[in-house]
Scaffold this motif. Structure first.
Motif, PDB file in Angstrom:
ATOM      1  N   LEU A 123       0.835  -1.199   0.000  1.00 37.88           N
ATOM      2  CA  LEU A 123       0.000   0.000   0.000  1.00 37.88           C
ATOM      3  C   LEU A 123       0.876   1.258   0.000  1.00 37.88           C
ATOM      4  N   THR A 124       1.915   1.243   0.809  1.00 32.49           N
ATOM      5  CA  THR A 124       2.816   2.389   0.918  1.00 32.49           C
ATOM      6  C   THR A 124       3.575   2.622  -0.377  1.00 32.49           C
ATOM      7  N   ALA A 125       3.811   1.556  -1.125  1.00 33.70           N
ATOM      8  CA  ALA A 125       4.550   1.670  -2.391  1.00 33.70           C
ATOM      9  C   ALA A 125       3.844   2.592  -3.373  1.00 33.70           C
ATOM     10  N   LYS A 126       2.540   2.761  -3.211  1.00 33.14           N
ATOM     11  CA  LYS A 126       1.759   3.606  -4.117  1.00 33.14           C
ATOM     12  C   LYS A 126       1.764   5.075  -3.692  1.00 33.14           C
ATOM     13  N   HIS A 127       2.325   5.354  -2.514  1.00 30.61           N
ATOM     14  CA  HIS A 127       2.348   6.718  -2.007  1.00 30.61           C
ATOM     15  C   HIS A 127       3.544   7.468  -2.594  1.00 30.61           C
TER      16      HIS A 127
END
Length: 248
Positions: free
Chosen positions: A53-57
């Motif tokens: 999920l954080t990779a998309k931030h």
């Protein structure tokens, strides 16, 4: 043959860009080996979900790397930590690693100036069943720490404190949290090798934020090395983490 080698190198470079990659290892292949052999097979499902999920931030490089998350989890279990603090949360990957490692009645005081980022990861933390361990406070940490230090009942009550926040305040944090961690307890300062810039020559081409914070990191490292109240160990995990065990 050259084309094959070139393709292999491109593949490794692409892998090296994955979220949280802050390894100081010179070999991309070696870092990937560590991830695929030791880290990812043992990574709890909620941490994998939060990492992806954080990779998309857009600020995903701020996250704790997966190998460092695994290291923190092991460390917390080794020292039987129960009462902890985290300064700098982002989306909560290291926070989740901590929460999963603590016993069910463990506590984490977590502070960050940006609640929106924390709320990105909060559903994952809640689904993992560990949100009850976290006391999240939005805003600057220093005023909270000042109030805590004023009350001597807070002195020496923390087993572990992890700092991954504004590097220009690391020394200010240290002056306060050294009073709050117990003798025998551990403080972890993240990013203490700061992209390897700590050994870069003065005229080295560095990104602006790396150059700006480098002097603060160097100042911290020098101060920690000279602090007689702690034993220290600097490790090349992630972007460098310095562990400080309070001895007096």
């Amino acid at each position: 043959m050259a084309e094959t080698n070139g393709a292999a190198q491109e593949t490794q470079v692409a892998k090296h860009k994955e979220v949280g990659h802050k390894s100081l290892l010179q070999s991309d292949a070696l870092y990937q080996y560590i991830l695929e052999t030791s880290v990812y097979p043992r990574e709890p499902e909620p941490m994998k979900e939060l990492r992806e999920l954080t990779a998309k931030h857009p600020w995903n490089l701020m996250t704790t790397s997966a190998d460092e998350g695994q290291f923190l989890s092991m460390l917390l279990k080794l020292i039987n930590a129960k009462n902890t603090m985290e300064i700098g949360v982002y989306t909560g990957y290291s926070l989740l690693a901590t929460a999963l490692a603590l016993p069910d009645d463990g506590k984490i005081l977590a502070m960050d100036i940006n609640k929106e980022n924390y709320e990105l990861g909060l559903p994952v933390i809640q689904k993992a069943g560990v949100a009850h361990k976290i006391d999240f406070r939005e805003g600057p940490a220093l005023p909270v720490l000042d109030l805590m230090v004023e009350d001597k009942n807070n002195h020496g009550t923390y087993d572990f404190i992890f700092v991954d926040a504004d590097k220009d305040n690391y020394l200010n944090y240290h002056k306060r949290i050294i009073e709050l961690v117990k003798v025998g307890g551990v403080i972890g300062y993240d990013n203490t090798l700061w992209n390897g810039s700590v050994v870069a020559p003065p005229d080295a081409p560095l990104r602006k934020y790396v150059r700006y914070y480098r002097d603060f990191v160097l100042e911290l490292n020098k101060a920690l090395a000279a602090d007689p109240r702690i034993e220290i160990c600097m490790l090349p995990v992630g972007d460098g983490i310095t562990l400080c065990r309070r001895i007096s």
